[in-house]
Write a protein that holds these residues in place. Sequence first.
Motif, mmCIF file in Angstrom:
data_model
loop_
_atom_site.group_PDB
_atom_site.id
_atom_site.type_symbol
_atom_site.label_atom_id
_atom_site.label_comp_id
_atom_site.label_asym_id
_atom_site.label_seq_id
_atom_site.Cartn_x
_atom_site.Cartn_y
_atom_site.Cartn_z
ATOM 1 N N ALA A 399 29.186 12.760 10.651
ATOM 2 C CA ALA A 399 28.010 12.354 11.092
ATOM 3 C C ALA A 399 28.277 11.665 12.429
ATOM 4 O O ALA A 399 29.011 11.189 12.857
ATOM 5 N N ILE A 400 27.371 11.855 13.756
ATOM 6 C CA ILE A 400 27.377 11.863 14.748
ATOM 7 C C ILE A 400 26.085 11.043 14.901
ATOM 8 O O ILE A 400 25.412 11.398 15.504
ATOM 9 N N ARG A 401 26.442 9.589 15.732
ATOM 10 C CA ARG A 401 25.171 8.170 15.673
ATOM 11 C C ARG A 401 24.892 8.836 17.238
ATOM 12 O O ARG A 401 25.534 8.563 18.083
ATOM 13 N N PHE A 402 23.564 8.856 17.489
ATOM 14 C CA PHE A 402 23.293 8.956 18.993
ATOM 15 C C PHE A 402 21.873 8.033 19.302
ATOM 16 O O PHE A 402 21.878 7.612 20.746
ATOM 17 N N THR A 403 21.007 7.873 18.640
ATOM 18 C CA THR A 403 20.098 6.230 18.920
ATOM 19 C C THR A 403 20.014 6.530 17.294
ATOM 20 O O THR A 403 19.847 6.759 16.245
ATOM 21 N N GLY A 404 20.194 4.662 17.356
ATOM 22 C CA GLY A 404 19.569 3.885 16.240
ATOM 23 C C GLY A 404 20.183 4.407 14.340
ATOM 24 O O GLY A 404 21.298 3.932 15.544
ATOM 25 N N GLY A 405 19.358 4.021 13.848
ATOM 26 C CA GLY A 405 19.579 5.440 12.893
ATOM 27 C C GLY A 405 20.585 6.525 12.374
ATOM 28 O O GLY A 405 20.368 6.856 11.335
ATOM 29 N N ALA A 406 19.940 7.191 13.412
ATOM 30 C CA ALA A 406 19.622 8.963 13.429
ATOM 31 C C ALA A 406 20.950 8.679 13.717
ATOM 32 O O ALA A 406 21.938 8.773 15.051
ATOM 33 N N TYR A 407 21.313 9.779 13.493
ATOM 34 C CA TYR A 407 22.321 10.791 13.119
ATOM 35 C C TYR A 407 22.167 12.674 13.297
ATOM 36 O O TYR A 407 21.121 12.794 12.577
ATOM 37 N N ILE A 408 23.258 12.981 13.954
ATOM 38 C CA ILE A 408 23.612 14.598 13.464
ATOM 39 C C ILE A 408 24.480 14.666 12.307
ATOM 40 O O ILE A 408 25.333 13.976 12.526
ATOM 41 N N HIS A 409 24.233 15.112 10.969
ATOM 42 C CA HIS A 409 24.863 15.272 9.999
ATOM 43 C C HIS A 409 24.830 16.350 9.062
ATOM 44 O O HIS A 409 23.959 16.971 9.096
ATOM 45 N N GLY A 410 25.667 15.960 8.134
ATOM 46 C CA GLY A 410 25.415 17.617 7.107
ATOM 47 C C GLY A 410 24.543 16.949 6.222
ATOM 48 O O GLY A 410 23.779 16.452 6.194
ATOM 49 N N VAL A 411 24.188 17.683 5.318
ATOM 50 C CA VAL A 411 23.534 17.886 4.075
ATOM 51 C C VAL A 411 23.529 16.652 3.663
ATOM 52 O O VAL A 411 25.213 16.193 2.806
ATOM 53 N N PRO A 412 23.084 15.901 2.897
ATOM 54 C CA PRO A 412 22.862 14.714 2.590
ATOM 55 C C PRO A 412 23.085 15.157 0.726
ATOM 56 O O PRO A 412 22.908 15.585 0.008
ATOM 57 N N VAL A 413 24.110 14.174 0.105
ATOM 58 C CA VAL A 413 24.745 13.985 -0.852
ATOM 59 C C VAL A 413 24.190 12.512 -2.203
ATOM 60 O O VAL A 413 23.943 12.072 -1.480
ATOM 61 N N ALA A 414 22.767 12.391 -3.353
ATOM 62 C CA ALA A 414 22.758 11.984 -3.520
ATOM 63 C C ALA A 414 23.759 11.570 -4.793
ATOM 64 O O ALA A 414 23.973 12.092 -5.635
ATOM 65 N N TYR A 415 24.255 9.916 -5.066
ATOM 66 C CA TYR A 415 24.958 9.679 -5.955
ATOM 67 C C TYR A 415 24.589 9.998 -7.040
ATOM 68 O O TYR A 415 23.279 10.193 -8.024
ATOM 69 N N GLU A 416 25.594 10.271 -8.765
ATOM 70 C CA GLU A 416 25.198 10.790 -9.729
ATOM 71 C C GLU A 416 25.081 9.413 -10.630
ATOM 72 O O GLU A 416 25.965 8.622 -10.101
ATOM 73 N N GLU A 417 24.240 9.095 -11.943
ATOM 74 C CA GLU A 417 25.231 7.854 -11.915
ATOM 75 C C GLU A 417 25.857 8.312 -13.584
ATOM 76 O O GLU A 417 24.976 9.522 -13.970
ATOM 77 N N GLU A 418 26.926 7.228 -14.116
ATOM 78 C CA GLU A 418 27.395 7.733 -15.424
ATOM 79 C C GLU A 418 28.349 6.736 -16.026
ATOM 80 O O GLU A 418 29.032 6.019 -14.884
ATOM 81 N N ASP A 419 27.386 6.868 -16.958
ATOM 82 C CA ASP A 419 28.362 4.803 -18.170
ATOM 83 C C ASP A 419 27.370 3.365 -16.671
ATOM 84 O O ASP A 419 28.639 2.857 -16.637
ATOM 85 N N GLY A 420 26.538 3.438 -16.194
ATOM 86 C CA GLY A 420 26.112 2.681 -14.742
ATOM 87 C C GLY A 420 26.646 2.381 -13.380
ATOM 88 O O GLY A 420 26.551 1.760 -12.702
ATOM 89 N N GLU A 421 28.057 3.286 -13.635
ATOM 90 C CA GLU A 421 28.642 3.415 -12.152
ATOM 91 C C GLU A 421 28.341 5.555 -11.736
ATOM 92 O O GLU A 421 27.757 5.915 -12.014
ATOM 93 N N LYS A 422 28.288 4.573 -10.122
ATOM 94 C CA LYS A 422 27.946 5.970 -9.126
ATOM 95 C C LYS A 422 29.070 6.729 -9.488
ATOM 96 O O LYS A 422 29.752 6.415 -8.786
ATOM 97 N N ILE A 423 28.510 8.003 -8.927
ATOM 98 C CA ILE A 423 29.527 9.156 -8.784
ATOM 99 C C ILE A 423 28.917 10.169 -8.108
ATOM 100 O O ILE A 423 28.289 10.428 -7.879
#
Length: 469
Positions: A399-423
């Motif tokens: 990520a490259i931040r250029f204004t506020g919380g806005a970045y140029i970045h790659g594809v977002p990755v959603a965490y998965e859950e396994e036994d209550g832990e984020k994977i």
Amino acid sequence: MYKKIMLILMVVIMATASSCTYRRSVPPNETPTPQQQQQQQQPAPSSEAPREDKLAKTDRENIEENINGFDLEDDLRITENTHDGEESGISSLSQEQKEQVLENIGEKSTNTVLHQYDTFLPETITDAVQYLAYNLSFDYFLITTEDGAEVRESPLPEAAVIAQVESLDKVSLLQRAEGEEIEGSNIWYRVALENDNQVAEGYLHSTTGTPRTFQFDKMEEAVNQLRQQIAEGELHFISNYKNENGTPPQEGDAAVDEHGYRVYHSAPAYEEANVEAEFRYIPDGMLVRILDETEDFYHIHAPTFDGNYYVPKQYIDPDVTLSQLNHVIVVDRDQQNQASFEVDENGLNLISYTLATTGIPGDFSFETTLGSYKAIAKRERFEYLQSGTQEIAGYAPFAIRFTGGAYIHGVPVAYEEEDGEKIDPGLIEYLHTIGTSPRSNMCVRNFTSHAEFLYNWMDNENGAVIVIE
């Protein structure tokens, strides 16, 4: 005609998917997506982001708001259902291949050519492209029909089909031509594409998509304007990331001002050196020039707005400047693409050009705002919250931040859950929705390999990001 096509494009894509936090009324013809419906049952977030402020300060420094304007699951589903989940649905030829096709293009008896798409780099821009992960011509056609389209041998509805393209595919654009009328339009587009490892060439009716181009002339003009501004003297920039230098004043409960600039992450720009004067917002990261100062204010010129204002001194660090321009990324939110340039004394070197996805203004998202910004910081990854909660939903890489919380970045990755832990399921390279329509929340979404390329290439100290349309 172009605006009408863009409207159709937005309606089609929003009908097939669901919606980085801006409050507005839902347009009468727009049905809230499942994500929006879930969010609308909760109190609307204020521009001060109170939920985020409840986190510990150390956490807040490393976590952003939800960066997805639409539900990321919909982008993943669209990608998985396209081309049987193949990595890339870009069927466009490379620019070199397209030029060869144009050189050898022949006339067809039913083809009255209205325009030839032959965008080239301006002579003052040197082709020094280093990122070659995706073939893409400078002019291309975006398929917007939900069921895809058939490329026909000639501009006739009964002509032989030479190739099938899917929704949101991108193919090389050659000509606009007259043909047989369908649904009130006799406009057809002559296109070329890779089909079974062969170059195919034929026609798509205008109702199947919309033409796109890399506006290198506009990009060059924007970069040269910034170069000239720096040549006249060093530039400073507004600094109020997450309101760290003070919450700006607010009139009413709107999250943006009349110009579309957000309250949060911004500084008040007064018409006079008086906090009782009329003001507008200048966002974090936007480049400005200090003209003079009073005891409490910097008198500044904001090139993006072409206006002079008074900004309280806490919002500008006089010791941090942009005095030399080496690297620039130009994002075109109208065409949903971008290019990066290296600046030298002889002109501009084109380093990369590719597709991009910008922010969409919505009930819980903001558009990517126009203007010239400092490249502020690089982060190999940052985490973001699930909308309306303090739960971490996932992360964005390179990520490259250029204004506020806005970045140029790659594809977002959603965490998965396994036994209550984020994977962490691992990096995702490609989304079929990149380069189609605004779908992010302020951020500029890239293919992950390109985001990594920019992350390693960008000279933050002497770099800038410009958003045009």
